[in-house]
Every structure is written in structure tokens, then in C-alpha cells.
Design a protein around this motif. Structure first.
Motif, mmCIF file in Angstrom:
data_model
loop_
_atom_site.group_PDB
_atom_site.id
_atom_site.type_symbol
_atom_site.label_atom_id
_atom_site.label_comp_id
_atom_site.label_asym_id
_atom_site.label_seq_id
_atom_site.Cartn_x
_atom_site.Cartn_y
_atom_site.Cartn_z
ATOM 1 N N SER A 1 0.855 -1.186 0.000
ATOM 2 C CA SER A 1 0.000 0.000 0.000
ATOM 3 C C SER A 1 0.892 1.237 0.000
ATOM 4 O O SER A 1 2.097 1.160 0.263
ATOM 5 C CB SER A 1 -0.885 0.012 1.247
ATOM 6 O OG SER A 1 -0.080 0.147 2.417
ATOM 7 N N GLU A 2 0.287 2.370 -0.290
ATOM 8 C CA GLU A 2 1.049 3.626 -0.304
ATOM 9 C C GLU A 2 1.642 3.910 1.070
ATOM 10 O O GLU A 2 2.770 4.384 1.193
ATOM 11 C CB GLU A 2 0.122 4.770 -0.721
ATOM 12 C CG GLU A 2 0.842 6.094 -0.932
ATOM 13 C CD GLU A 2 -0.073 7.169 -1.481
ATOM 14 O OE1 GLU A 2 0.163 8.346 -1.166
ATOM 15 O OE2 GLU A 2 -1.023 6.824 -2.210
ATOM 16 N N LYS A 3 0.885 3.576 2.108
ATOM 17 C CA LYS A 3 1.354 3.806 3.474
ATOM 18 C C LYS A 3 2.564 2.934 3.787
ATOM 19 O O LYS A 3 3.536 3.394 4.396
ATOM 20 C CB LYS A 3 0.234 3.513 4.467
ATOM 21 C CG LYS A 3 0.628 3.770 5.917
ATOM 22 C CD LYS A 3 -0.544 3.546 6.859
ATOM 23 C CE LYS A 3 -0.126 3.844 8.292
ATOM 24 N NZ LYS A 3 -1.249 3.691 9.244
ATOM 25 N N GLU A 4 2.512 1.670 3.371
ATOM 26 C CA GLU A 4 3.616 0.749 3.649
ATOM 27 C C GLU A 4 4.900 1.189 2.954
ATOM 28 O O GLU A 4 5.998 0.972 3.461
ATOM 29 C CB GLU A 4 3.239 -0.665 3.213
ATOM 30 C CG GLU A 4 2.216 -1.320 4.127
ATOM 31 C CD GLU A 4 1.701 -2.645 3.593
ATOM 32 O OE1 GLU A 4 1.257 -3.472 4.406
ATOM 33 O OE2 GLU A 4 1.726 -2.842 2.358
#
Length: 224
Positions: free
Chosen positions: A186-189
Motif C-alpha cells: 500500500s502507499e502507506k507501507e
């Protein structure tokens, strides 16, 4: 490195010879004119003097991720440094196994260099909610969740692996399987940058997470 380009030298000497800047100082600040003139004369002398020995350019050190997204890593809890020894020896999980999944590869700048060409890369790991006496089978770990973070509510615990291959080998991280079909991060990861693995106290970092989950009564402890 440390060399004056001939074109730059020629242009600087031409500018000094014109004296345009010096004349402005003579008109606008007569008191400082002698001092400014001396500075420019010293500069001219330096430009016309032989250059110092050429300096070697230091090799650019770039950190590269050791693992691929989807890799499953096995770690047997043990001490590799004096900083970990006491905590590991007192722990009931000494020599027990835990698992990590590589979920992302992050990138970071190297100073002011263009990031499209030059960047550090590191692995983002998630720790499975499991600790056991023996290496588990795929049928087992497919059904396990990730360990929740003790620092961030409703989030899994993330470990950032900045280490070299030599340091990861010293820690004892082993590749158990590679899964190229593992979901893309994900973008957060991809933006996770905290909780970096310290190779000198990695066992202590792992034990802290296990202890927290155990105290919360949520740890999948198969060593009992």
C-alpha cells in the motif's frame, strides 16, 4: 575533485582585470575600498598559483534492499552482542522462532542528488503473530495475522531493514520462501520509515513486541 576548471579560471581573471566591482566599492564605500582591493588581489594571486594536489572522490555508498516483496523470513531468537545477552538469557522465548513478511521496499533521498537516479532502498517487514518451537509449515502461516503494534493502535508492527547483507546474516534472518504473487504494498507501507532494525539489539526489539502481545493476551504462542 578539487580542480579549478580552466574556463572558470579564465572568466574569473577577466572579471578581476576589468575591475568593475572594485570601482563600485571605491565610489560607494571608500573606507572599505582598500580592504576590498586587498582581498581581490589575494584572490588573483591564488587563481594564478599552481593548484593543490588532486583529491580523490569518495565512493558513493548506496544502501540497497536485501529482500523482495513477498519474501518470508525466519528468525531464531538469540543474542549476537553483549547488549542483548541478558534479555535473551532471561526470556522464555530464547531459541524460539518468529516469522517476518517483506511487504514493501521504501526509497529515500541521498542528500541533494536526483532521486530518480540515486536513492537508498530498504525493506519493510511485518512480524507474524506467532512464536514457536519449530519451523512452521505453509499450511500454518497462511492463516496467521500480523502482530499488532505496541506503539500505534490498530496497526501492525513494522520493522525497517536498512542493514547490509552481512548484518542480516549476522542477525540470523533466513529466507524461508519467496512469493512473487504477494500483494503489492500500500502507499502507506511504502512510506514507513520508523522502527529501524538495529543489528546490535534486534533480539531485544523482537522480545519487546512478543512481551507486549503476551501481556495483552493476544499472542499466538505455540511454545507452551
Amino acid at each position: 575533485y578539487g580542480r579549478l576548471h580552466p574556463k572558470v579560471k579564465k572568466e574569473a581573471l577577466r572579471y578581476l582585470k576589468l575591475g568593475t566591482n572594485l570601482e563600485r566599492w571605491k565610489e560607494e564605500n571608500p573606507k572599505l575600498f582598500p580592504k576590498r582591493k586587498k582581498v581581490l588581489e589575494e584572490l588573483k594571486k591564488r587563481l594564478e598559483s599552481p593548484m593543490p594536489p588532486e583529491k580523490k572522490v569518495g565512493k558513493l555508498k548506496i544502501f540497497k534492499a536485501n529482500w523482495n516483496v513477498g519474501d518470508l523470513l525466519l528468525y531464531q531468537i538469540h543474542s549476537t552482542t553483549e547488549y542483548e545477552f541478558d534479555d535473551v538469557e532471561r526470556s522464555k522465548w530464547k531459541q524460539k522462532y518468529v516469522l517476518f513478511r517483506v511487504v514493501a521496499i521504501t526509497r529515500s533521498n541521498i542528500g541533494s542528488l536526483p532521486m530518480k537516479e540515486y536513492y537508498h532502498s530498504s525493506n519493510v517487514l511485518k512480524m507474524y503473530n506467532w512464536v514457536g518451537d519449530k519451523i512452521p509449515s505453509k499450511k500454518e502461516w497462511e492463516h496467521w495475522d500480523f502482530l499488532p503494534s505496541r506503539m500505534h493502535e490498530n496497526e501492525p508492527v513494522y520493522f525497517i531493514d536498512w542493514n547490509s547483507k552481512r548484518e542480516d546474516k549476522k542477525i540470523g534472518l533466513e529466507l524461508l520462501e519467496s512469493d512473487s504473487s504477494y500483494p503489492q504494498p500500500s502507499e502507506k507501507e511504502q512510506e514507513i520509515v520508523n522502527y529501524c532494525i538495529n543489528p546490535n539489539i534486534f533480539a531485544c526489539m523482537v522480545l519487546k513486541e512478543l512481551k507486549y502481545a503476551d501481556q495483552m493476551g493476544i499472542l499466538n504462542d505455540q511454545t507452551k
